[in-house]
Design a protein around this motif. Structure first.
Motif, PDB file in Angstrom:
ATOM      1  N   PHE A 385     -47.406  44.644 -18.325  1.00 45.51           N
ATOM      2  CA  PHE A 385     -48.774  44.220 -18.040  1.00 45.51           C
ATOM      3  C   PHE A 385     -49.680  45.408 -17.724  1.00 45.51           C
ATOM      4  O   PHE A 385     -50.886  45.373 -17.995  1.00 45.51           O
ATOM      5  CB  PHE A 385     -48.788  43.227 -16.888  1.00 45.51           C
ATOM      6  N   GLU A 386     -49.093  46.458 -17.147  1.00 42.53           N
ATOM      7  CA  GLU A 386     -49.883  47.667 -16.905  1.00 42.53           C
ATOM      8  C   GLU A 386     -50.311  48.300 -18.228  1.00 42.53           C
ATOM      9  O   GLU A 386     -51.400  48.863 -18.341  1.00 42.53           O
ATOM     10  CB  GLU A 386     -49.086  48.666 -16.061  1.00 42.53           C
ATOM     11  N   LYS A 387     -49.465  48.168 -19.238  1.00 43.06           N
ATOM     12  CA  LYS A 387     -49.832  48.686 -20.566  1.00 43.06           C
ATOM     13  C   LYS A 387     -50.852  47.783 -21.252  1.00 43.06           C
ATOM     14  O   LYS A 387     -51.635  48.237 -22.089  1.00 43.06           O
ATOM     15  CB  LYS A 387     -48.574  48.877 -21.409  1.00 43.06           C
ATOM     16  N   VAL A 388     -50.846  46.500 -20.909  1.00 42.82           N
ATOM     17  CA  VAL A 388     -51.912  45.615 -21.368  1.00 42.82           C
ATOM     18  C   VAL A 388     -53.234  46.045 -20.736  1.00 42.82           C
ATOM     19  O   VAL A 388     -54.272  46.120 -21.400  1.00 42.82           O
ATOM     20  CB  VAL A 388     -51.602  44.147 -21.003  1.00 42.82           C
ATOM     21  N   ARG A 389     -53.193  46.356 -19.446  1.00 43.00           N
ATOM     22  CA  ARG A 389     -54.395  46.781 -18.736  1.00 43.00           C
ATOM     23  C   ARG A 389     -55.011  48.015 -19.381  1.00 43.00           C
ATOM     24  O   ARG A 389     -56.242  48.152 -19.465  1.00 43.00           O
ATOM     25  CB  ARG A 389     -54.048  47.075 -17.275  1.00 43.00           C
ATOM     26  N   SER A 390     -54.154  48.920 -19.850  1.00 39.51           N
ATOM     27  CA  SER A 390     -54.650  50.168 -20.440  1.00 39.51           C
ATOM     28  C   SER A 390     -54.946  50.044 -21.930  1.00 39.51           C
ATOM     29  O   SER A 390     -55.297  51.027 -22.578  1.00 39.51           O
ATOM     30  CB  SER A 390     -53.644  51.292 -20.205  1.00 39.51           C
ATOM     31  N   GLY A 391     -54.787  48.838 -22.494  1.00 40.57           N
ATOM     32  CA  GLY A 391     -55.129  48.610 -23.893  1.00 40.57           C
ATOM     33  C   GLY A 391     -54.088  49.045 -24.894  1.00 40.57           C
ATOM     34  O   GLY A 391     -54.350  49.078 -26.100  1.00 40.57           O
ATOM     35  N   VAL A 392     -52.868  49.360 -24.430  1.00 39.69           N
ATOM     36  CA  VAL A 392     -51.815  49.839 -25.328  1.00 39.69           C
ATOM     37  C   VAL A 392     -51.218  48.709 -26.152  1.00 39.69           C
ATOM     38  O   VAL A 392     -50.941  48.860 -27.344  1.00 39.69           O
ATOM     39  CB  VAL A 392     -50.707  50.544 -24.522  1.00 39.69           C
ATOM     40  N   THR A 393     -51.017  47.546 -25.523  1.00 42.30           N
ATOM     41  CA  THR A 393     -50.361  46.431 -26.203  1.00 42.30           C
ATOM     42  C   THR A 393     -51.044  45.134 -25.800  1.00 42.30           C
ATOM     43  O   THR A 393     -52.092  45.140 -25.142  1.00 42.30           O
ATOM     44  CB  THR A 393     -48.853  46.410 -25.880  1.00 42.30           C
ATOM     45  N   THR A 394     -50.454  44.003 -26.195  1.00 45.30           N
ATOM     46  CA  THR A 394     -51.058  42.705 -25.928  1.00 45.30           C
ATOM     47  C   THR A 394     -50.231  41.900 -24.939  1.00 45.30           C
ATOM     48  O   THR A 394     -49.030  42.144 -24.763  1.00 45.30           O
ATOM     49  CB  THR A 394     -51.205  41.888 -27.222  1.00 45.30           C
ATOM     50  N   VAL A 395     -50.855  40.904 -24.338  1.00 46.00           N
ATOM     51  CA  VAL A 395     -50.144  40.018 -23.416  1.00 46.00           C
ATOM     52  C   VAL A 395     -48.997  39.320 -24.139  1.00 46.00           C
ATOM     53  O   VAL A 395     -47.877  39.233 -23.625  1.00 46.00           O
ATOM     54  CB  VAL A 395     -51.112  38.964 -22.834  1.00 46.00           C
ATOM     55  N   GLU A 396     -49.271  38.815 -25.334  1.00 48.45           N
ATOM     56  CA  GLU A 396     -48.256  38.083 -26.093  1.00 48.45           C
ATOM     57  C   GLU A 396     -47.053  38.954 -26.409  1.00 48.45           C
ATOM     58  O   GLU A 396     -45.901  38.483 -26.376  1.00 48.45           O
ATOM     59  CB  GLU A 396     -48.858  37.542 -27.394  1.00 48.45           C
ATOM     60  N   GLU A 397     -47.293  40.227 -26.696  1.00 48.08           N
ATOM     61  CA  GLU A 397     -46.191  41.138 -27.014  1.00 48.08           C
ATOM     62  C   GLU A 397     -45.310  41.365 -25.795  1.00 48.08           C
ATOM     63  O   GLU A 397     -44.073  41.357 -25.895  1.00 48.08           O
ATOM     64  CB  GLU A 397     -46.763  42.464 -27.532  1.00 48.08           C
ATOM     65  N   VAL A 398     -45.908  41.548 -24.640  1.00 47.84           N
ATOM     66  CA  VAL A 398     -45.124  41.744 -23.413  1.00 47.84           C
ATOM     67  C   VAL A 398     -44.325  40.487 -23.080  1.00 47.84           C
ATOM     68  O   VAL A 398     -43.140  40.558 -22.728  1.00 47.84           O
ATOM     69  CB  VAL A 398     -46.042  42.131 -22.236  1.00 47.84           C
ATOM     70  N   MET A 399     -44.953  39.337 -23.214  1.00 47.65           N
ATOM     71  CA  MET A 399     -44.243  38.082 -22.942  1.00 47.65           C
ATOM     72  C   MET A 399     -43.076  37.901 -23.909  1.00 47.65           C
ATOM     73  O   MET A 399     -42.011  37.411 -23.530  1.00 47.65           O
ATOM     74  CB  MET A 399     -45.220  36.909 -23.053  1.00 47.65           C
ATOM     75  N   ARG A 400     -43.275  38.294 -25.159  1.00 38.14           N
ATOM     76  CA  ARG A 400     -42.212  38.142 -26.167  1.00 38.14           C
ATOM     77  C   ARG A 400     -40.967  38.945 -25.823  1.00 38.14           C
ATOM     78  O   ARG A 400     -39.848  38.430 -25.870  1.00 38.14           O
ATOM     79  CB  ARG A 400     -42.737  38.560 -27.553  1.00 38.14           C
ATOM     80  N   VAL A 401     -41.157  40.214 -25.452  1.00 45.08           N
ATOM     81  CA  VAL A 401     -39.990  41.077 -25.263  1.00 45.08           C
ATOM     82  C   VAL A 401     -39.368  40.927 -23.879  1.00 45.08           C
ATOM     83  O   VAL A 401     -38.238  41.362 -23.661  1.00 45.08           O
ATOM     84  CB  VAL A 401     -40.335  42.565 -25.511  1.00 45.08           C
ATOM     85  N   THR A 402     -40.073  40.301 -22.932  1.00 44.74           N
ATOM     86  CA  THR A 402     -39.507  40.114 -21.592  1.00 44.74           C
ATOM     87  C   THR A 402     -39.073  38.688 -21.345  1.00 44.74           C
ATOM     88  O   THR A 402     -38.716  38.330 -20.228  1.00 44.74           O
ATOM     89  CB  THR A 402     -40.518  40.520 -20.500  1.00 44.74           C
ATOM     90  N   GLU A 403     -39.072  37.859 -22.381  1.00 45.73           N
ATOM     91  CA  GLU A 403     -38.687  36.458 -22.221  1.00 45.73           C
ATOM     92  C   GLU A 403     -37.270  36.338 -21.694  1.00 45.73           C
ATOM     93  O   GLU A 403     -36.962  35.509 -20.839  1.00 45.73           O
ATOM     94  CB  GLU A 403     -38.808  35.719 -23.557  1.00 45.73           C
ATOM     95  N   MET A 404     -36.351  37.204 -22.192  1.00 41.66           N
ATOM     96  CA  MET A 404     -34.965  37.172 -21.767  1.00 41.66           C
ATOM     97  C   MET A 404     -34.836  37.449 -20.273  1.00 41.66           C
ATOM     98  O   MET A 404     -33.989  36.880 -19.578  1.00 41.66           O
ATOM     99  CB  MET A 404     -34.147  38.211 -22.548  1.00 41.66           C
ATOM    100  N   GLU A 405     -35.707  38.335 -19.778  1.00 39.65           N
ATOM    101  CA  GLU A 405     -35.620  38.754 -18.379  1.00 39.65           C
ATOM    102  C   GLU A 405     -35.840  37.589 -17.434  1.00 39.65           C
ATOM    103  O   GLU A 405     -35.227  37.519 -16.367  1.00 39.65           O
ATOM    104  CB  GLU A 405     -36.676  39.842 -18.115  1.00 39.65           C
TER     105      GLU A 405
END
Length: 407
Positions: A385-405
């Protein structure tokens, strides 16, 4: 007449005509691999499905359909790969694997090939080792605080560091980057890998060969007779390898390795479950790094849009409703995916005396998670989410790769 090599449109119809390619297996394989390399694909999947043979590339961790092949030319391509990889060309009933190289842009591109029998015929997967070199340590995506902690670990004369995550999470790249911080002129650095993905200057690298009896465990025993200072073990697959590696860390070596686990707590529990004595793990383990790779939004077509709701990590609000964040769109520059390249998100824990006591007592996962909460360890999702804040990636992308967590 249908082309021997043809793309499909978004609804399954043939895409606009493309230049016809030579219909022989040699040229076809070269063309597929060259296209995959040009699109930065890590893997090529060629799979027979109901009369068609689909070709898909894994680009930035996501499968993207590319084209279809005629069945007859596909059979020739499989045979070509088997010959180059020294597989049994007559055997189609069992899975096989091997390695090969093809010249791309005047240089050999090394690949690992794998065949797998399916109800529609053999599926072929090629893993491309582009050999682009080590990702610089400062470009892994680590926060300043975590970079400083890992630099300190790499400078220590002994210890045990584990990077954790699923296949394709960038674990080996992180360890390679850490090795780049080691002064190889003053120390003996040895790696055991399967396979060697990048050749590193000033470092002794070995590739395991289970068929010849050279496994991670037997190789690690041999490495310890080579007067090493730093040892990289590509993966801890069994209790024997883990036990030897942990003992090596206790006897004055810096050992780096990986585990296929989802997060920090799962990594610690997995080490204990492997059957290694808890006191050995507690005294040897220095730091655990869990990680994932998120796709980076394409700068050529990224758009900014406000969040519809507050962005939460647990009960904490990370970004407020209305905050503008990046949205992916897709253009020619990013092959219409909306993303170009990937960066890491990380969760890091150093082992202290209290955690060592928990390991020795074989504490439950819930107890370890409470300990992480007390230490305010930044989770994978929060780092994303910190990388979302800085414009590096998207919310959906972070949710996708951390779903397992959080599953």
């Amino acid at each position: 007449m249908r082309l021997p090599f043809q793309r499909k449109g978004s609804k399954g119809a043939p895409a606009p005509a493309m230049d016809e390619l030579p219909g022989d297996a040699v040229a076809m394989l070269d063309e597929i691999v060259a296209r995959a390399f040009g699109k930065r694909a890590s893997d090529v999947h060629i799979e027979p499905k109901d009369g068609d043979v689909k070709v898909r590339f894994r680009i930035d961790g996501v499968m993207v359909e590319q084209m279809v092949l005629e069945e007859d030319i596909f059979a020739q391509v499989v045979s070509r790969v088997k010959v180059l990889s020294r597989m049994d060309i007559t055997e189609r009933r069992i899975a096989q694997d091997g390695q090969l190289a093809l010249p791309i842009s005047g240089k050999p591109l090394h690949m690992r090939a794998s065949t797998f029998p399916t109800v529609h015929g053999e599926k072929l997967v090629l893993r491309l080792f582009a050999g682009q070199g080590i990702i610089p340590f400062d470009e892994l995506g680590l926060s300043t605080q975590i970079r400083d902690r890992l630099r300190d670990v790499a400078a220590r004369p002994q210890g045990f560091m584990v990077t954790a995550g699923p296949t394709g999470a960038g674990k080996t790249s992180t360890l390679y980057a850490l090795l780049s911080l080691v002064d190889t002129r003053r120390g003996n650095v040895v790696t055991l890998e399967d396979p060697v993905e990048v050749e590193l200057a000033g470092i002794t690298q070995a590739q395991i060969n289970p068929r010849a009896g050279f496994s991670f465990a037997s190789g690690l025993r041999a490495v310890l007779r080579q007067d090493p200072d730093v040892i990289l073990v590509g993966e801890m697959r069994d209790a024997e390898t883990a036990g030897i590696a942990l003992q090596a860390a206790l006897t004055g070596h810096l050992v780096l390795s990986t585990l296929h686990t989802s997060d920090i707590v799962a990594t610690i529990v997995r080490l204990v479950d492997l059957g290694v004595e808890p006191w050995i793990i507690a005294n040897a383990l220095t730091i655990v790094v869990a990680q994932r790779l998120v796709r980076v939004v394409c700068k050529a077509c990224a758009q900014m849009a406000p969040l519809d709701d507050d962005l939460l990590d647990g009960d904490a609000v990370v970004l407020r409703k209305g905050t503008k964040v990046s949205r992916h769109k897709g253009c020619f520059a990013c092959h219409h995916t909306g993303f170009v390249g990937r960066t890491g998100i990380f969760e890091v824990l150093e082992i202290d005396d209290e955690l060592r006591d928990l390991i020795k007592s074989k504490a439950q996962s819930s107890t370890f998670r409470e300990a992480l909460g007390a230490r305010k360890v930044i989770s994978l999702r929060r780092d994303g989410f910190e990388k979302v804040r800085s414009g590096v990636t998207t919310v959906e992308e972070v949710m996708r790769v951390t779903e397992m967590e959080t599953a």
